[in-house]
Design a protein around this motif. Structure first.
Motif: not given
Length: 311
Positions: A19, A23, A106, A277
């Motif tokens: 992540y 991100t 998110g 994402a």
């Protein structure tokens, strides 16, 4: 023992999602500069259980928030979410009608279940273990931790407030359930703070890299979409199984940085791990729209900073 050929090969992406990396690439792709610096510690505090769980009071700490109908729509893209907010730590009576929602931008909105509260707030399995005598009681309140990008604010403002709430309710042990990427960092920072204060903790999370990079005493990792770190939806057996794993981790962790991975699978297909994402999965038009929204967010943030300096 099964042969390698019998176990089969997993696709390359069938591993815990990175992540922090995902991100970073996402926001750089949208035109943001200076990638976020995630919390990272080498030393990790550790408080062993002071008494058996059947004599202990458990506190549940969430980054979800109670739904407030007076604020209008609170889903993705809603004006309430777009407006600047100053979310304070809170505690709420655990026996009141519970409408606790994950409104975070998110989380994995494509794959996570947005309706089943036990996916992100395991109150039902906690109550069941109390009925079994496995745990003395769940505290009279649950506790809400803000999702704060400022690590200093989390440690110096939010964490002391949560600790005061827990002590007022005589909480002995705490289970912390984060949702979005920054939630995982905030809850990890809080777990560290509570352990230093003498409260044993376990984080039930889905962002393995963020939690382990920060460094926590005990971590139950479930390879589930962000937002559903506690259990699979509408699956009581998975709720109870993962919650029992968290309790066993409280009892048996030999040292800090103890991670246990739940063997439960989200699905037989790991394609969901490629969605979050991931600009490569978006059209040029969608990326352009997101870039425009990002620019508006930057302008708004800049104006808020200037207004605060001028006040």
């Amino acid at each position: 023992m099964a042969k390698t050929s019998e176990l089969g090969f997993a696709p390359e992406h069938d591993q815990p999602v990175r992540y922090m990396e995902r991100t970073r690439s996402y926001y750089l792709g949208l035109g943001y500069d200076n990638p976020y610096v995630w919390a990272h510690y080498l030393a990790v505090p550790f408080t062993p259980l002071k008494k058996p769980l059947n004599q202990s009071v458990l506190g549940l700490i969430t980054t979800a928030v109670p739904y407030d109908a007076e604020k209008g729509p609170q889903g993705q893209g809603a004006p309430y979410n777009a407006a600047a907010k100053f979310y304070q730590p809170y505690k709420s009576a655990i026996n009141q009608k519970l409408d606790l929602r994950i409104a975070h931008v998110g989380i994995d909105r494509k794959n996570a279940n947005m309706e089943e509260v036990n996916c992100w707030f395991p109150l039902a399995p906690a109550r069941r273990v109390v009925e079994m005598g496995r745990l003395r009681m769940v505290s009279p309140n649950f506790y809400g931790l803000p999702t704060n990008r400022s690590q200093t604010h989390t440690l110096e403002i939010d964490a002391p407030i949560i600790l005061e709430m827990l002590r007022a309710d005589n909480v002995d042990v705490a289970i912390l359930i984060p949702n979005c990427p920054v939630c995982h960092q905030s809850q990890s920072l809080l777990a560290r703070y509570l352990e230093e204060a003498g409260i044993s903790t376990v984080v039930m999370g889905a962002a393995k890299d963020i939690v382990e990079y920060c460094g926590v005493p005990r971590f139950l990792f479930s390879d589930f979409p962000l937002g559903n770190a506690a259990a699979r939806p509408n699956d009581t057996a998975s709720q109870d199984y993962n919650f029992e794993l968290a309790l066993k981790l409280l009892e048996s962790a030999p040292a800090p940085r103890t991670t246990v991975q739940s063997p439960l699978k989200w699905s037989t297909d790991a394609e969901w791990k490629l969605d979050y994402a991931n600009l490569e999965r978006l059209s040029k038009a969608e990326i352009a729209r997101l870039s425009e929204e990002a620019e508006k967010a930057r302008v708004t943030a800049r104006e808020l900073r200037m207004n605060s300096l001028g006040s």
